[in-house]
Design a protein around this motif. Structure first.
Motif, PDB file in Angstrom:
ATOM      1  N   GLY A   1       0.826  -1.195   0.000  1.00  0.00           N
ATOM      2  CA  GLY A   1       0.000   0.000   0.000  1.00  0.00           C
ATOM      3  C   GLY A   1       0.859   1.243   0.000  1.00  0.00           C
ATOM      4  O   GLY A   1       2.029   1.226  -0.388  1.00  0.00           O
TER       5      GLY A   1
ATOM      6  N   LEU B   1      -5.717   6.272  -3.689  1.00  0.00           N
ATOM      7  CA  LEU B   1      -7.017   6.092  -3.046  1.00  0.00           C
ATOM      8  C   LEU B   1      -8.069   5.783  -4.102  1.00  0.00           C
ATOM      9  O   LEU B   1      -8.383   6.620  -4.936  1.00  0.00           O
ATOM     10  CB  LEU B   1      -7.394   7.358  -2.273  1.00  0.00           C
ATOM     11  N   THR B   2      -8.601   4.580  -4.075  1.00  0.00           N
ATOM     12  CA  THR B   2      -9.628   4.167  -5.034  1.00  0.00           C
ATOM     13  C   THR B   2     -10.767   3.508  -4.276  1.00  0.00           C
ATOM     14  O   THR B   2     -10.708   3.340  -3.053  1.00  0.00           O
ATOM     15  CB  THR B   2      -9.057   3.174  -6.065  1.00  0.00           C
TER      16      THR B   2
ATOM     17  N   ASP C   1     -11.670   0.511  -4.040  1.00  0.00           N
ATOM     18  CA  ASP C   1     -11.391  -0.783  -3.391  1.00  0.00           C
ATOM     19  C   ASP C   1     -10.234  -0.690  -2.398  1.00  0.00           C
ATOM     20  O   ASP C   1      -9.487  -1.641  -2.200  1.00  0.00           O
ATOM     21  CB  ASP C   1     -11.108  -1.863  -4.442  1.00  0.00           C
ATOM     22  N   THR C   2     -10.074   0.489  -1.761  1.00  0.00           N
ATOM     23  CA  THR C   2      -9.034   0.621  -0.747  1.00  0.00           C
ATOM     24  C   THR C   2      -9.632   0.813   0.640  1.00  0.00           C
ATOM     25  O   THR C   2     -10.779   1.235   0.789  1.00  0.00           O
ATOM     26  CB  THR C   2      -8.091   1.820  -1.054  1.00  0.00           C
TER      27      THR C   2
ATOM     28  N   ILE D   1      -2.831   3.461   3.354  1.00  0.00           N
ATOM     29  CA  ILE D   1      -3.811   3.077   2.343  1.00  0.00           C
ATOM     30  C   ILE D   1      -3.499   1.664   1.873  1.00  0.00           C
ATOM     31  O   ILE D   1      -2.415   1.389   1.358  1.00  0.00           O
ATOM     32  CB  ILE D   1      -3.791   4.056   1.152  1.00  0.00           C
TER      33      ILE D   1
ATOM     34  N   ASN E   1      -5.085  -1.872  -0.305  1.00  0.00           N
ATOM     35  CA  ASN E   1      -6.209  -2.441  -1.029  1.00  0.00           C
ATOM     36  C   ASN E   1      -6.851  -3.499  -0.134  1.00  0.00           C
ATOM     37  O   ASN E   1      -6.265  -3.918   0.866  1.00  0.00           O
ATOM     38  CB  ASN E   1      -5.801  -2.992  -2.406  1.00  0.00           C
TER      39      ASN E   1
END
Length: 202
Positions: free
Chosen positions: A75, A155-156, A158-159, A182, A184
Motif C-alpha cells: 500500500g 485512493l480508489t 477498493d481501498t 492506504i 487495497n
C-alpha cells in the motif's frame, strides 16, 4: 469494513509501538524533547477519510511525505501536515525561521526525514511484531490539497484507509499531523489475518 474491538486495539498498539520508536529517534536528533501522541485511530472508507480530512484541514494546502510499501501486504503510507504545523516543526528542528531564503529546501529535506522516521517506525513495528516482510520505496515529498494527495496516493474505491491523527509535542508546542495508511482490500485482509494469528497465539 468493521473490525472487532480486539483487532482495533491490536492495530492501535502496533502504531503506538512504532510512534514510540520514532519519537526516540527524533529525540536523538534535536535538543528539545519531543513526544508523539496518537489520540485515536480509525479505519475508514475512501469517501469518509476524504470528507473527514477536508473538514479537519479546512481545505488548506498541506505538506506530505509518502512512500510505497510492498511485501506480504502492500500500500501507501503518508505523513500529512497542515502548512502551519509543517513550518513550525521545521523551525523547531532546524532553527530556520519562516521567510528565510533557504527554508523551502530545508523544509523539504527536514519533513522528508521526519516522515521517513515516523512512517518507517510505524511500518517497521507492524512488520516486526506480525513477523511479515515489507519493502519500502524512497520517500516522496509533495504539497497540495488533501484531495489531490489522496488521489495521487492510490485512493480508489477498493481501498481501506487506516487514519491515525498524530500530535508532535515540542516545548509545549502542539503540532498536528496525520498518518495515513492506504491498503487495497486484499492486503488489509492479509494484515487482519496476521493480527488474528498473533492474538490467537497470545
Amino acid at each position: 469494513m468493521k473490525l472487532t474491538a480486539r483487532q482495533l486495539d491490536a492495530l492501535q498498539e502496533l502504531v503506538n509501538i512504532g510512534i514510540g520508536q520514532a519519537a526516540g529517534i527524533l529525540n536523538d536528533m534535536i535538543d528539545s524533547p519531543i513526544r508523539l501522541q496518537i489520540p485515536y485511530l480509525q479505519i475508514l472508507t475512501p469517501n469518509d477519510v476524504l470528507v473527514q480530512l477536508q473538514q479537519h484541514l479546512n481545505g488548506e494546502q498541506i505538506a506530505a511525505v509518502q512512500l510505497k510499501f510492498t511485501g506480504t501486504f502492500g500500500g501507501i503510507a503518508q505523513l500529512v501536515f497542515p502548512t502551519n504545523s509543517a513550518a513550525t516543526l521545521v523551525t523547531m528542528l532546524t532553527g530556520e525561521e519562516a521567510g528565510t531564503h533557504d527554508l523551502d529546501s530545508v523544509k523539504i529535506g527536514t519533513l522528508s526525514e521526519v516522515g521517513n522516521i515516523v512512517i518507517n517506525g510505524v511500518m517497521g513495528a507492524i512488520s516486526n511484531v506480525l513477523q511479515q516482510r515489507l519493502n519500502y520505496s524512497i520517500p516522496n515529498y509533495t504539497e497540495g490539497t488533501i484531495a489531490t494527495l489522496l488521489v495521487s496516493g492510490g485512493l480508489t474505491a477498493d481501498t481501506v484507509v487506516l487514519l491515525a491523527q498524530t500530535r508532535f509535542i515540542i516545548e509545549k508546542l502542539h503540532i498536528e499531523g496525520d498518518i495515513i495508511l492506504i491498503f487495497n482490500v486484499s492486503s488489509f485482509d492479509t494484515l487482519l489475518a496476521a493480527i488474528n494469528q498473533l492474538a490467537g497465539g497470545l
